[in-house]
Design a protein around this motif. Structure first.
Motif, short mmCIF file in Angstrom:
data_model
loop_
_atom_site.label_atom_id
_atom_site.label_comp_id
_atom_site.label_asym_id
_atom_site.label_seq_id
_atom_site.Cartn_x
_atom_site.Cartn_y
_atom_site.Cartn_z
N ALA A 157 0.84 -1.27 0.08
CA ALA A 157 0.17 0.10 0.06
C ALA A 157 0.95 1.25 0.06
O ALA A 157 0.63 2.23 -0.77
CB ALA A 157 -1.04 -0.01 1.08
N ALA A 158 1.90 1.20 0.78
CA ALA A 158 2.94 2.36 0.86
C ALA A 158 3.58 2.77 -0.80
O ALA A 158 3.47 3.95 -1.16
CB ALA A 158 3.92 2.24 1.94
N ILE A 159 3.64 1.57 -1.18
CA ILE A 159 4.59 1.72 -2.52
C ILE A 159 3.24 2.53 -3.54
O ILE A 159 3.74 3.58 -4.35
CB ILE A 159 4.91 0.47 -3.22
N MET A 160 2.23 1.97 -3.65
CA MET A 160 1.06 2.24 -4.44
C MET A 160 0.92 3.95 -3.96
O MET A 160 0.84 4.63 -4.89
CB MET A 160 -0.28 1.64 -3.94
N ASN A 161 0.86 4.46 -2.78
CA ASN A 161 0.93 5.74 -2.39
C ASN A 161 1.98 6.58 -2.53
O ASN A 161 2.08 7.85 -3.05
CB ASN A 161 0.50 5.74 -0.78
N GLN A 162 3.22 5.82 -2.78
CA GLN A 162 4.40 6.71 -2.58
C GLN A 162 5.23 6.94 -4.14
O GLN A 162 5.82 7.88 -4.28
CB GLN A 162 5.48 6.07 -1.56
N VAL A 163 4.91 5.89 -5.07
CA VAL A 163 5.49 6.16 -6.33
C VAL A 163 5.00 7.42 -7.04
O VAL A 163 5.76 8.27 -7.35
CB VAL A 163 5.10 5.11 -7.17
N PRO A 164 3.69 7.91 -6.85
CA PRO A 164 3.12 9.21 -7.52
C PRO A 164 4.00 10.48 -6.77
O PRO A 164 4.09 11.38 -7.41
CB PRO A 164 1.71 9.06 -7.21
N ILE A 165 4.54 10.11 -5.26
CA ILE A 165 5.15 11.37 -4.75
C ILE A 165 6.39 11.56 -5.34
O ILE A 165 7.03 12.42 -5.23
CB ILE A 165 5.29 11.14 -3.09
N CYS A 166 7.13 10.50 -6.14
CA CYS A 166 8.31 10.63 -6.73
C CYS A 166 8.15 11.88 -7.83
O CYS A 166 9.29 12.25 -8.42
CB CYS A 166 8.95 9.58 -7.61
N ARG A 167 7.07 12.20 -8.31
CA ARG A 167 6.49 13.28 -9.08
C ARG A 167 5.88 14.43 -8.14
O ARG A 167 5.49 15.41 -8.94
CB ARG A 167 6.06 12.97 -10.35
N CYS A 168 6.24 14.71 -7.12
CA CYS A 168 5.76 15.53 -6.23
C CYS A 168 6.28 17.03 -6.72
O CYS A 168 7.43 17.05 -6.97
CB CYS A 168 6.18 15.22 -4.72
N SER A 169 5.59 17.94 -6.88
CA SER A 169 6.44 19.36 -7.09
C SER A 169 7.32 19.98 -6.41
O SER A 169 8.23 20.73 -6.63
CB SER A 169 5.21 20.40 -7.14
#
Ligand code: 3HC
Length: 340
Positions: A157-169
């Motif tokens: 679940a953490a990966i699912m949530n955190q992969v998009p944060i690699c593109r956080c502004s």
């Protein structure tokens, strides 16, 4: 009572240096705001030294510090099993994973510090119960199968949530997340592997232990993604700022869709009678989350909230002599360099 309720940084004269910004905005501020908005709209990354609106800074500080706290509190449920790991190999894997989580906390505290808050302020907010950390870490690890299940489901679940944060502004957060996500993939796989061994080669009792762990962790894992989008305080603004790229509900759905087949391969049943493929939506439907339980745990009344916080405070207090010694050594070195 220990609580996870948050005083957002910036209230009451606290962490954010930008909290001193005047209420009335100058023409220069408005121009800065326009430039900032244009950069966000253009998909640009914001660096620590760039101008940013006060609320953007506060939102990042809240989310990144909550994330950092989650990583280090997340070491505790697993730490509980280091001495009881069934083999040397599993013990070494578990130790490496827990150490990684500590490292993730450090990257994230460092990213939060770039926003103007000190490590001491961030940790004080955790220790005094003002800062939140993920609800998931307030559940107990009752058997060895919980450790594999945490790897498979919690880290999944953490990966699912955190992969998009690699593109956080916000670039320092995005950069930290790239390494965190790589390590989380190993965490997820080692958990799945550990469960697979028990399900394929284990005794009936071991298989039942895995099923029991999955029964207990499934719903709290779905809660990790936060409240429904309609009830999420921050999502709309965070998505506009490019801090969040995918909404709580969409991430939760992606997690369910990805996990069902993994459960089938493993040979466990996900504890939800309403879980079924919806041909029209091309997604799995699933049952209703117990939101009263979620808010109770977030509010400080979960099964292990007080225990987790007490352990963190003890670790901090017990480590005081190390911090004092390091500071004394640094001061001595500085004095010697000045004298030379
Ligand atoms: N646990 C505790 N609090 C939660 C929560 C959860 N699972 N989900 C939401 N909340 C809180 C929010 O912090 C917010 O409270 P606040 O205003 O007092 O801060 C409130 O509930 C409303 O939720 P929102 O949806 O408005 O909050 P966000 O927009 O911040 O979204 C989030 C919540 C999806 C968790 C987001 O903050 C996020 O993506 N954070 C970064 C990732 C993270 O922190 N993950 C934690 C797990 S880390 C981990 O699992 C370690 C790994 O090693 C296993």
């Amino acid at each position: 009572m220990y609580t996870q309720s948050m005083d957002t940084m910036g209230k009451d004269g606290d962490a954010s240096p930008a909290s001193a910004q005047p209420a009335l905005r100058s023409a220069e501020d408005l121009q800065r705001q326009e430039r900032f908005d244009a950069r966000i709209d253009g998909g640009d990354f914001i660096e620590a030294k760039d101008w940013m609106p006060d609320d953007y800074r506060k939102t990042l500080l809240r989310q990144i510090s909550q994330h950092a706290h989650s990583e280090i509190v997340g070491m505790l449920p697993e730490g509980n099993w280091v001495t009881r790991a069934p083999t040397l190999k599993r013990k070494a894997i578990l130790l490496a994973k827990i150490q990684d989580e500590g490292g993730h906390g450090l990257y994230l505290y460092a990213a939060a510090e770039t926003l103007g808050s000190s490590r001491d302020q961030l940790l004080d907010a955790l220790h005094t119960g003002k800062a939140k950390y993920s609800s998931i870490f307030n559940y107990p690890t009752l058997t060895w199968a919980d450790i594999g299940t945490i790897g498979w489901l919690v880290d999944g679940a953490a990966i699912m949530n955190q992969v998009p944060i690699c593109r956080c502004s916000y670039a320092p957060y995005a950069r930290a997340m790239i390494r965190v996500c790589r390590e989380e993939s190993f965490h997820q796989r080692q958990g799945y592997d550990s469960l697979l061994v028990m399900m394929q080669n284990g005794t009936a009792a071991q298989k039942a232990m895995v099923q029991d762990a999955v029964n207990r962790w499934w719903w709290p894992c779905l809660m990790m993604f936060g409240p429904h989008d309609a009830d999420s305080t921050h999502s709309e603004q965070s998505m506009r700022w490019g801090i969040k790229r995918i909404s709580n509900d969409d991430l939760r759905q992606k997690f369910v869709d990805a996990t069902v087949q993994q459960a089938q391969v493993l040979g466990v049943t996900l504890p939800d009678p309403d879980l079924k493929w919806n041909e029209e939506r091309q997604h799995f439907d699933f049952g209703t989350i117990a939101w009263d339980e979620f808010w109770r745990v977030v509010g400080g009344d979960g099964p292990c909230n007080s225990e987790r916080l007490a352990m963190r405070v003890k670790a901090w207090d017990d480590g005081a002599w190390v911090r004092d010694a390091a500071l004394a050594y640094a001061a001595k070195q500085h004095t010697e360099q000045q004298a030379a």
